[in-house]
Write a protein that holds these residues in place. Structure first.
Motif, PDB file in Angstrom:
ATOM      1  N   LEU A  42       0.828  -1.198   0.000  1.00  0.00           N
ATOM      2  CA  LEU A  42       0.000   0.000   0.000  1.00  0.00           C
ATOM      3  C   LEU A  42       0.867   1.254   0.000  1.00  0.00           C
ATOM      4  O   LEU A  42       0.588   2.221  -0.720  1.00  0.00           O
ATOM      5  N   ALA A  43       1.935   1.241   0.785  1.00  0.00           N
ATOM      6  CA  ALA A  43       2.842   2.392   0.816  1.00  0.00           C
ATOM      7  C   ALA A  43       3.496   2.614  -0.548  1.00  0.00           C
ATOM      8  O   ALA A  43       3.641   3.753  -1.003  1.00  0.00           O
ATOM      9  N   ALA A  44       3.880   1.523  -1.213  1.00  0.00           N
ATOM     10  CA  ALA A  44       4.487   1.645  -2.544  1.00  0.00           C
ATOM     11  C   ALA A  44       3.478   2.192  -3.547  1.00  0.00           C
ATOM     12  O   ALA A  44       3.831   3.002  -4.415  1.00  0.00           O
ATOM     13  N   ALA A  45       2.215   1.754  -3.451  1.00  0.00           N
ATOM     14  CA  ALA A  45       1.178   2.244  -4.361  1.00  0.00           C
ATOM     15  C   ALA A  45       0.945   3.734  -4.162  1.00  0.00           C
ATOM     16  O   ALA A  45       0.750   4.479  -5.132  1.00  0.00           O
ATOM     17  N   VAL A  46       0.958   4.196  -2.926  1.00  0.00           N
ATOM     18  CA  VAL A  46       0.764   5.619  -2.641  1.00  0.00           C
ATOM     19  C   VAL A  46       1.892   6.441  -3.267  1.00  0.00           C
ATOM     20  O   VAL A  46       1.668   7.522  -3.819  1.00  0.00           O
ATOM     21  N   GLN A  47       3.117   5.925  -3.208  1.00  0.00           N
ATOM     22  CA  GLN A  47       4.254   6.653  -3.756  1.00  0.00           C
ATOM     23  C   GLN A  47       4.147   6.839  -5.266  1.00  0.00           C
ATOM     24  O   GLN A  47       4.562   7.866  -5.803  1.00  0.00           O
ATOM     25  N   CYS A  48       3.576   5.853  -5.960  1.00  0.00           N
ATOM     26  CA  CYS A  48       3.476   5.973  -7.426  1.00  0.00           C
ATOM     27  C   CYS A  48       2.319   6.884  -7.833  1.00  0.00           C
ATOM     28  O   CYS A  48       2.218   7.284  -8.987  1.00  0.00           O
ATOM     29  N   ALA A  49       1.421   7.219  -6.894  1.00  0.00           N
ATOM     30  CA  ALA A  49       0.340   8.192  -7.117  1.00  0.00           C
ATOM     31  C   ALA A  49      -0.600   7.802  -8.246  1.00  0.00           C
ATOM     32  O   ALA A  49      -1.204   8.657  -8.882  1.00  0.00           O
ATOM     33  N   ASP A  50      -0.739   6.501  -8.503  1.00  0.00           N
ATOM     34  CA  ASP A  50      -1.683   6.009  -9.500  1.00  0.00           C
ATOM     35  C   ASP A  50      -2.906   5.497  -8.750  1.00  0.00           C
ATOM     36  O   ASP A  50      -2.844   4.472  -8.065  1.00  0.00           O
ATOM     37  N   SER A  55      -1.726  15.248  -6.860  1.00  0.00           N
ATOM     38  CA  SER A  55      -1.906  16.682  -7.063  1.00  0.00           C
ATOM     39  C   SER A  55      -0.561  17.400  -7.126  1.00  0.00           C
ATOM     40  O   SER A  55      -0.349  18.272  -7.985  1.00  0.00           O
ATOM     41  N   ARG A  56       0.365  17.012  -6.239  1.00  0.00           N
ATOM     42  CA  ARG A  56       1.695  17.632  -6.262  1.00  0.00           C
ATOM     43  C   ARG A  56       2.414  17.319  -7.574  1.00  0.00           C
ATOM     44  O   ARG A  56       3.076  18.179  -8.158  1.00  0.00           O
ATOM     45  N   GLU A  57       2.273  16.091  -8.028  1.00  0.00           N
ATOM     46  CA  GLU A  57       2.924  15.679  -9.274  1.00  0.00           C
ATOM     47  C   GLU A  57       2.378  16.464 -10.467  1.00  0.00           C
ATOM     48  O   GLU A  57       3.136  16.935 -11.318  1.00  0.00           O
ATOM     49  N   GLU A  58       1.052  16.614 -10.532  1.00  0.00           N
ATOM     50  CA  GLU A  58       0.445  17.357 -11.639  1.00  0.00           C
ATOM     51  C   GLU A  58       0.832  18.833 -11.586  1.00  0.00           C
ATOM     52  O   GLU A  58       1.064  19.461 -12.623  1.00  0.00           O
ATOM     53  N   SER A  59       0.888  19.389 -10.372  1.00  0.00           N
ATOM     54  CA  SER A  59       1.278  20.798 -10.231  1.00  0.00           C
ATOM     55  C   SER A  59       2.714  21.002 -10.689  1.00  0.00           C
ATOM     56  O   SER A  59       3.034  22.003 -11.349  1.00  0.00           O
ATOM     57  N   ALA A  60       3.589  20.059 -10.340  1.00  0.00           N
ATOM     58  CA  ALA A  60       4.994  20.163 -10.742  1.00  0.00           C
ATOM     59  C   ALA A  60       5.130  20.079 -12.259  1.00  0.00           C
ATOM     60  O   ALA A  60       5.908  20.821 -12.874  1.00  0.00           O
ATOM     61  N   LYS A  61       4.360  19.176 -12.880  1.00  0.00           N
ATOM     62  CA  LYS A  61       4.412  19.052 -14.340  1.00  0.00           C
ATOM     63  C   LYS A  61       3.919  20.319 -15.016  1.00  0.00           C
ATOM     64  O   LYS A  61       4.506  20.785 -15.998  1.00  0.00           O
TER      65      LYS A  61
END
Length: 278
Positions: A88-96, A129-135
């Motif tokens: 679960l922690a790994a899934a959260v990190q990939c943000a999918d 959300s952070r990933e999309e904002s950074a992109k």
């Protein structure tokens, strides 16, 4: 020693019993107990470590040593939770979110609490959300840098006509504002800020040649160019979007451009061939 459940003490007592001539069957039975006590001690240590791989190994040894099934099953259930929590922690990190939902379902089946699953979903959404904002920020920065480079090149190489009233130079608008697109911008050695209606040369990676074309629209990704490959039929036009970051190498201003589009049919012309208007 057996009543205490201490494997080391039982083994020590077995050795003393052998030396004293105690019946071998009794000593062997005691040693079997000592082995069971040892694997039980290992199983407790593995569970305390929260290492699922060690817990699984300890469970197999406990099963072989005859440890009670409920104790082994409790340890295995704990191991499943630990594996599910790590996944679960790994899934959260990939943000999918699709992967996160799948991991949440497996974690629920493994016995994780609903509060832990809700927190994972919330953390994944925040990471996305952070990933999309950074992109988006990177994209805007690249666009701004691209425009600044074009403006600098324009000032150095192609001053063009003086600004008209309102502060904009002559020629087509840099974006589709509904302005007249018949007159192309001034020729230059490289594309400055491409605008709708501009004549350009676009490089074909397939044919390894420069092709005359025209900007039909400007997108956030880059200008869209309609052009013809060498030897193409009069009505065989191609169109592609040139990425902003590649426009410096794939676009250039032609040495000369048609003075005006052909009349009739809503098309421009290049060398007597119909040219689609943007």
């Amino acid at each position: 020693a057996i009543r205490e459940g201490n494997a080391a003490a039982v083994e020590e007592a077995c050795s003393a019993a052998e030396a004293a001539g105690v019946d071998a069957d009794k000593v062997d039975a005691a040693r079997i107990k000592a082995v069971m006590f040892a694997v039980q001690e290992e199983l407790r240590a593995a569970r305390k470590s929260e290492d699922p791989a060690w817990i699984d190994q300890a469970c197999r040894r406990a099963r072989d040593a005859g440890v009670d099934a409920p104790e082994i099953e409790a340890a295995r259930a704990e191991s499943r939770k630990l594996y599910a929590r790590a996944d679960l922690a790994a899934a959260v990190q990939c943000a999918d979110m699709e992967i996160v939902e799948e991991a949440c379902q497996l974690a629920k089946e493994a016995g994780l609490a609903e509060a832990e699953l809700s927190k994972a979903r919330s953390d994944a959404k925040a990471a996305r959300s952070r990933e999309e904002s950074a992109k988006e920020a990177a994209k805007e920065a690249a666009t701004a840098s691209h425009r600044a480079a074009f403006s600098s090149a324009a000032a150095a190489e192609a001053p063009g006509p003086k600004p008209a009233a309102g502060g904009r130079t002559g020629g087509p608008a840099p974006f589709d504002t509904g302005a007249d697109l018949a007159a192309p911008g001034p020729p230059a050695t490289r594309v400055l800020l491409p605008g709708v209606g501009d004549w350009v040369e676009v490089y074909s990676n397939t044919k390894k040649v420069w092709c005359l074309g025209r900007v039909t629209k400007v997108t956030p990704e880059g200008p869209s160019i309609v052009f013809q490959l060498p030897g193409a039929a009069d009505d065989d036009w191609m169109e592609k979007v040139v990425p902003i970051e590649k426009s410096a190498s794939l676009l250039r201003r032609p040495a000369s451009v048609p003075s005006s589009p052909q009349a009739g049919g809503g098309a421009g012309g290049v060398g007597g061939m119909p040219m689609p208007n943007p």
